[in-house]
Enzyme design. Structure first.
Site, PDB file in Angstrom:
ATOM      1  N   CYS A   1       0.837  -1.201   0.000  1.00  0.00           N
ATOM      2  CA  CYS A   1       0.000   0.000   0.000  1.00  0.00           C
ATOM      3  C   CYS A   1       0.874   1.253   0.000  1.00  0.00           C
ATOM      4  CB  CYS A   1      -0.975  -0.055   1.165  1.00  0.00           C
ATOM      5  SG  CYS A   1      -2.454   0.900   0.855  1.00  0.00           S
TER       6      CYS A   1
ATOM      7  N   HIS B   1      -3.573  -5.108   0.550  1.00  0.00           N
ATOM      8  CA  HIS B   1      -2.925  -5.610   1.778  1.00  0.00           C
ATOM      9  C   HIS B   1      -3.019  -7.136   1.816  1.00  0.00           C
ATOM     10  CE1 HIS B   1      -2.446  -1.792   4.002  1.00  0.00           C
ATOM     11  NE2 HIS B   1      -3.452  -1.408   3.256  1.00  0.00           N
TER      12      HIS B   1
ATOM     13  N   GLU C   1      -1.594  -9.147   3.648  1.00  0.00           N
ATOM     14  CA  GLU C   1      -1.442  -9.716   5.001  1.00  0.00           C
ATOM     15  C   GLU C   1      -2.767 -10.144   5.634  1.00  0.00           C
ATOM     16  OE1 GLU C   1      -0.937  -6.574   4.157  1.00  0.00           O
ATOM     17  OE2 GLU C   1      -1.406  -5.129   5.745  1.00  0.00           O
TER      18      GLU C   1
END
Ligand code: GLN
Length: 561
Positions: free
Chosen positions: A398, A525, A527
């Site tokens: 990001c 993202h 994650e």
């Protein structure tokens, strides 16, 4: 629907979230379908406006919900996909009641905490519990509800009252209350102290809720006589006193609970013994033990703004862990405050500057995670430049992707003042600009949030190979700014390739630098969707590349194995 309520007593920060998710895991391992709800008694509508410095990471869901990081724990532990409504806050409840009041739905009645707020809480819980979150049809068997905060807090009172009413209306067979508490040891005498737990159970009982199980946090295992005391004074069966003592890693917690037959106590309370199977926690056991025995550690430099509180990047840390374990490596994260890398720091704090650069140079790979605001941006740019020029594997997430675009424009295109509009409104070379999805005139809710599709522009890029999908990937987003579509042409000519774009082709989602061992920036993202046992593709790519194993891994994919 069967409910398992987790409350906390004595102090905050007991790991209630991990306890609640671990209980979910054990129940899942018995063959039950589990969903979860997190209640945050604060007034914020959601976690979107809360500072990561204070509250840790803002977790993002598929539906764009910006929620408490505990929902990340639930998603990771239970491998489910939650909705924003699975996070209840005081703000949301009051907003819904006040909206109804304004519409005149209460027909002239006085609107009160009891019954209107408490009814809204109950209705919310009962309807959200029915939403399937595991990809299967129909509601789950059990809903684990975690009540944030500590029993006795003023702000959690309406929730306690609503939950008391809920327990009464669903009946004893459908409600199990587990109270998480602390058993401290006082230095000199070394005795395990039960009094704080006794007090908090008394407080809970005064509010009309009696715990069926106690989950006692302690440094060392509880002694038998401590358990006897707790059982006697807290009105909880001895078999239902669970002990969560300190363990080498959190994946041991479900195992610890299983070893104490927590599932039997809960299933008995919920009258589910006849339909549940013995818990199968083989994968968890393997993972927990593998983690304990890892010795070869890989050094990862995390260059960010919020490095003081590592919870600010919780999902990134977890995703690194999942990827490292898949490579039989132990992650060693070297936290670097981005501002320490900057030239100014060389003047004001030379030692910090030298230490930060030493850490960066020692790292085997570099990760620049998401962030907001201009603090540390220059340092992040230096880190991206260092990684690019020295062939050190780099993953920019990001903000980290936007940083690499700024860096490339400055260093390679020679646009010294290239910047993002977020940091410099007057830059002559805006390479990152504000591109709201909705209105250009409304500033509220202008973040691009939640799951969006990225189309790979070529199946021949590292990212698409890592995702094992030549066409697309769906990942979660949380950003306002984007790479300026007007500069894509020049950047690509200069060598930076935008290999993933959104469905309109205007929003850049993935950049790569061909010829570099691993230089990837993503606007999304990754994650948030990483799971133990199912590491996120890009984190895996970063770690494999750090060890020079990426090419071999990718060629296996190309050969279709
Ligand atoms: N601040 C940047 C933006 O709003 C990046 C956001 C992020 O890293 N989550 O676009």
């Amino acid at each position: 629907m069967k409910y398992v309520l987790i409350t906390g007593g004595v102090v905050s920060g007991l790991g209630k979230g991990v306890t609640a998710s671990s209980i979910g895991v054990v129940l899942q391992a018995c063959g039950l379908r589990v969903t979860s709800i997190k209640i945050d008694p604060y007034l914020n509508t959601d976690a979107g406006t809360m500072s990561p410095f204070e509250h840790g990471e803002v977790f993002v869901l598929d539906d764009g919900g910006e929620v408490d990081l505990d929902l990340g724990n639930y998603e990771r532990f239970l491998d489910v996909t939650l909705t924003k409504d699975n996070n209840i806050t005081t703000g949301k409840i009051y907003q819904s009641v006040l909206d109804k009041e304004r519409k005149g739905d209460y027909l002239g009645k006085t609107v009160q905490v009891v019954p209107h707020i408490t009814n809204a809480i109950k209705d919310w819980i009962e309807s959200v519990a029915l939403i399937p979150v595991d990809g299967k049809e129909g509601p789950a068997d059990v809903c684990v509800i975690e009540l944030g905060g500590t029993v006795g807090d003023i702000e959690s009172m309406p929730f306690i009252e609503a939950l008391r009413q809920l327990s009464f209306s669903v009946g004893p067979d459908n409600f199990c209350l587990i109270h998480v508490s602390l058993i401290p040891v006082l230095g000199v005498v070394g005795e395990q102290k039960t009094k704080p737990t006794q007090h908090s159970v008394r407080e809970l009982r005064a509010l009309g809720l009696t715990p069926h199980l106690l989950a006692c946090r302690s440094a060392q295992p509880l002694l038998d006589n401590t358990k006897v005391k707790l059982s006697q004074f807290c009105h909880v069966e001895a078999a239902n006193i669970l002990n969560i003592h300190d363990v080498p890693n959190i994946w041991h917690v479900p195992l610890l609970l299983r070893n104490q037959n927590a599932h039997l106590s809960i299933l008995k309370q919920l009258n589910l013994l006849s339909i549940a199977a013995p818990p199968d926690l083989e994968a968890w056991t393997r993972r927990a033990e593998t983690f304990d025995n890892l010795t070869d550690s890989v050094r990862i430099a995390m260059v960010g703004k919020y490095v003081g509180l590592t919870d600010s990047y919780l999902s990134v840390v977890k995703a690194l862990l999942h990827a490292c374990i898949a490579c039989s490596l132990k992650p060693t994260i070297d936290w670097i405050a981005a501002s320490d890398l900057e030239d100014d720091t060389a003047q004001s704090a030379p030692e910090a500057h030298a230490a930060a650069w030493k850490r960066l140079r020692n790292a085997e790979c570099v990760l620049v995670p998401g962030g907001f605001g201009d603090r540390g941006v220059c340092g992040m740019i230096l880190a991206a430049k260092y990684a690019r020029e020295n062939n050190v594997p780099y993953l920019g997430i990001c903000l980290g992707m936007q940083i690499s675009v700024i860096e490339y424009a400055r260093s390679v295109l020679g646009l010294e003042k290239a910047n993002s509009h977020e940091f410099d409104e007057d830059t002559p070379d805006p390479v990152v600009i504000f591109m709201p999805e909705g209105s250009r005139t409304h500033m509220g809710s202008t973040m691009r949030l939640g799951s969006r599709r990225t189309l790979f522009q070529t199946p021949d890029c590292v990212t698409s190979k890592l995702y094992c999908n030549p066409h697309y990937v769906d990942e979660r987003h949380r950003h306002r700014y984007e790479v300026n579509p007007d500069v894509i042409g020049v950047l690509e000519e200069a060598g930076l390739k935008f290999v993933g774009k959104d469905e309109t082709g205007k929003r850049m989602e993935v950049l790569e630098l061909p010829g570099h061992p691993f230089y990837v920036g993503v606007q999304f993202h990754p994650e948030f969707k990483s799971r133990p046992g199912k590491p996120s593709a890009l984190f895996l790519g970063l770690i494999l590349s750090a060890r020079g194993k990426l090419e071999a891994y990718l060629s296996r994919y190309q050969n279709g194995s």
